[in-house]
Design a protein around this motif. Structure first.
Motif, PDB file in Angstrom:
ATOM      1  N   HIS A  57      19.037   5.288  -0.750  1.00  0.00           N
ATOM      2  CA  HIS A  57      18.914   4.602  -2.033  1.00  0.00           C
ATOM      3  C   HIS A  57      19.694   5.419  -3.060  1.00  0.00           C
ATOM      4  O   HIS A  57      19.530   6.638  -3.149  1.00  0.00           O
ATOM      5  N   VAL A  58      20.552   4.746  -3.836  1.00  0.00           N
ATOM      6  CA  VAL A  58      21.366   5.396  -4.863  1.00  0.00           C
ATOM      7  C   VAL A  58      20.993   4.818  -6.218  1.00  0.00           C
ATOM      8  O   VAL A  58      20.894   3.599  -6.363  1.00  0.00           O
ATOM      9  N   GLU A  59      20.790   5.696  -7.194  1.00  0.00           N
ATOM     10  CA  GLU A  59      20.482   5.224  -8.541  1.00  0.00           C
ATOM     11  C   GLU A  59      20.882   6.273  -9.570  1.00  0.00           C
ATOM     12  O   GLU A  59      20.788   7.467  -9.312  1.00  0.00           O
ATOM     13  N   ASN A  60      21.329   5.802 -10.725  1.00  0.00           N
ATOM     14  CA  ASN A  60      21.603   6.687 -11.859  1.00  0.00           C
ATOM     15  C   ASN A  60      20.352   6.741 -12.716  1.00  0.00           C
ATOM     16  O   ASN A  60      19.853   5.701 -13.161  1.00  0.00           O
ATOM     17  N   TYR A  61      19.862   7.954 -12.946  1.00  0.00           N
ATOM     18  CA  TYR A  61      18.641   8.151 -13.726  1.00  0.00           C
ATOM     19  C   TYR A  61      18.953   8.842 -15.043  1.00  0.00           C
ATOM     20  O   TYR A  61      19.901   9.632 -15.143  1.00  0.00           O
ATOM     21  N   LEU A  62      18.134   8.571 -16.045  1.00  0.00           N
ATOM     22  CA  LEU A  62      18.154   9.338 -17.287  1.00  0.00           C
ATOM     23  C   LEU A  62      17.463  10.654 -16.964  1.00  0.00           C
ATOM     24  O   LEU A  62      16.301  10.664 -16.532  1.00  0.00           O
ATOM     25  N   VAL A  63      18.189  11.753 -17.132  1.00  0.00           N
ATOM     26  CA  VAL A  63      17.631  13.065 -16.801  1.00  0.00           C
ATOM     27  C   VAL A  63      17.835  14.021 -17.967  1.00  0.00           C
ATOM     28  O   VAL A  63      18.698  13.829 -18.822  1.00  0.00           O
ATOM     29  N   GLU A  64      17.020  15.061 -17.950  1.00  0.00           N
ATOM     30  CA  GLU A  64      17.123  16.126 -18.941  1.00  0.00           C
ATOM     31  C   GLU A  64      17.075  17.447 -18.204  1.00  0.00           C
ATOM     32  O   GLU A  64      16.249  17.639 -17.302  1.00  0.00           O
ATOM     33  N   CYS A  65      17.974  18.357 -18.553  1.00  0.00           N
ATOM     34  CA  CYS A  65      17.946  19.687 -17.958  1.00  0.00           C
ATOM     35  C   CYS A  65      17.009  20.557 -18.794  1.00  0.00           C
ATOM     36  O   CYS A  65      17.223  20.706 -20.002  1.00  0.00           O
ATOM     37  N   PRO A  66      15.971  21.139 -18.173  1.00  0.00           N
ATOM     38  CA  PRO A  66      15.029  21.954 -18.939  1.00  0.00           C
ATOM     39  C   PRO A  66      15.645  23.258 -19.445  1.00  0.00           C
ATOM     40  O   PRO A  66      15.142  23.848 -20.385  1.00  0.00           O
TER      41      PRO A  66
END
Length: 130
Positions: A57-66
Motif C-alpha cells: 500500500h502506497v500513500e502520501n501522508y501529512l507528517v511532522e519531524c519531531p
C-alpha cells in the motif's frame, strides 16, 4: 486520487503545498519506491526478487519531524510479506533521520508553524492530483 492542500500560518505567512493520499503511481511498487532512500529501495527490490511480497500500500501522508519540526507530505510504503508481516518504508526524516509523526487527514490535531513556532497551521483543500 490524491488531494492537494495549502497549509499556511496566519501569524507569519509561512505556506506549503502538500500532495496527500495516493495517485496513479500508487499501484506500481517500482515507481512508487523511487522516492525512497536508496537503502529502502534496495530492501524492497530484494523482497521482490525473492518473491516475498504478498501485497503493498502506497500513500502520501501529512507528517511532522519531531526534531526538524518541519511539516511535509511524505510517501510511505507498507509492504506485506508472504508470512503476513508488515514492513513500513519512508517513515524517517530525510534530513535528520528521526521517525516522522503521521497526521491523518481525518484527524484535526493542531500543527504549530515550523517557521515561527507560534501560529497554528491552517489547511485548505485546493485540488486533486493523480
Amino acid at each position: 486520487m490524491g488531494r492537494v492542500y495549502e497549509g499556511r500560518c496566519p501569524e507569519c505567512g509561512y505556506h506549503r503545498e502538500l500532495f496527500l493520499g495516493g495517485g496513479m503511481m500508487s499501484v506500481n511498487l517500482e515507481l512508487s519506491s523511487g522516492v525512497l532512500p536508496s537503502h529502502e529501495q534496495d530492501m524492497i527490490r530484494g523482497m521482490r526478487d525473492r518473491k516475498q511480497i504478498a501485497g503493498f500500500h502506497v500513500e502520501n501522508y501529512l507528517v511532522e519531524c519531531p526534531n526538524c519540526q518541519e511539516i511535509m507530505g511524505n510517501t510511505m510504503i507498507e509492504v506485506t510479506d508472504q508470512r503476513g508481516d508488515r514492513h513500513v518504508f519512508g517513515q524517517y526524516c530525510g534530513s535528520c533521520g528521526k521517525k516522522l509523526e503521521i497526521h491523518r487527514e481525518n484527524e484535526k490535531a493542531p500543527l504549530t508553524c515550523p517557521k515561527c513556532r507560534e501560529g497554528i497551521m491552517v489547511f485548505d483543500e485546493c485540488g486533486l492530483w493523480d
